[in-house]
Scaffold this active site. Sequence first.
Site, PDB file in Angstrom:
ATOM      1  N   ASP A  13       0.859  -1.172   0.000  1.00 53.76           N
ATOM      2  CA  ASP A  13       0.000   0.000   0.000  1.00 53.76           C
ATOM      3  C   ASP A  13       0.907   1.237   0.000  1.00 53.76           C
ATOM      4  O   ASP A  13       2.116   1.135   0.240  1.00 53.76           O
ATOM      5  CB  ASP A  13      -0.897  -0.042   1.247  1.00 53.76           C
ATOM      6  CG  ASP A  13      -1.881   1.111   1.286  1.00 53.76           C
ATOM      7  OD1 ASP A  13      -2.397   1.494   0.219  1.00 53.76           O
ATOM      8  OD2 ASP A  13      -2.117   1.635   2.391  1.00 53.76           O
ATOM      9  N   ASP A  15      -0.333   5.125   0.939  1.00 59.12           N
ATOM     10  CA  ASP A  15      -0.669   6.035   2.037  1.00 59.12           C
ATOM     11  C   ASP A  15      -0.520   5.320   3.376  1.00 59.12           C
ATOM     12  O   ASP A  15      -1.139   4.276   3.598  1.00 59.12           O
ATOM     13  CB  ASP A  15      -2.111   6.544   1.899  1.00 59.12           C
ATOM     14  CG  ASP A  15      -2.201   7.797   1.059  1.00 59.12           C
ATOM     15  OD1 ASP A  15      -1.184   8.494   0.931  1.00 59.12           O
ATOM     16  OD2 ASP A  15      -3.285   8.076   0.532  1.00 59.12           O
TER      17      ASP A  15
END
Length: 257
Positions: A13, A15
């Site tokens: 991922d 963020d």
Amino acid sequence: MDELRNKKGFICDMDGVIYHGNKILPGVKEFVDWLYREEKSFLFLTNASERSPRELQQKLKRMGLDVDESHFYTSAQATARFISSQAPGCSAYVIGGAGLIMALHDADITMNDVDPDYVVVGEGNTYNYENILKAVRLVSRGAKLIGTNSDLTGPSEDGIIPACRAMIAPIEMATGQSAYFVGKPNPLMMRTGLRILGAHSEDVVMIGDRMDTDIVAGIETGLDTVLVLSGVTDLNDVKKFPYRPRLILKGVGEIPG
């Protein structure tokens, strides 16, 4: 940790794992250097839809990370791929950023604010009361409602902010229609990520900061799972879920060792 370091592929991922807003997180540069040095296959798989892979690549470059554009895959791209496979040559009314609009254009989906086949909602600064009203009218007339991802909130430099699921909720409530969400933890996006890596699930690890998208997506796709505490989740949050990541780390900087 040895088992983790021996994996061939890494899906990460962005963020809360790689950066917050415009600030790179501690240990990330060392982690990316390690991925390249060890010749790992890796993919930055993000539920954020407002930026294109090239914009994400340039954003990381401004932070001092030089990562090729081919290492990015967004929920906007996944959404465009899904819609074009369902209804080739269709049209959509879009509430979202430039990355989402570009991905839809690239998939030959045209923009239409009169009688679209789909209403597509992602994050971005185009969200306002007027386009919510239009979306409600179009869905009420039969347009199908799609969300780029099911995140309720996301991290920012200033704290937690609303994400796609929170933004699409008024349209769902006003029309009585439930949105279909394409991004993580939808297996569609995860399987595409594995195809891009050219790797089998048992050879890949999912690294994320969210239990309800990243970790459950990894578990349901048969990947090894690592939760990092550099984003929106803390140890107390983990206890609320009926599933667990295999490893919990402070951040990706711990992986190179």
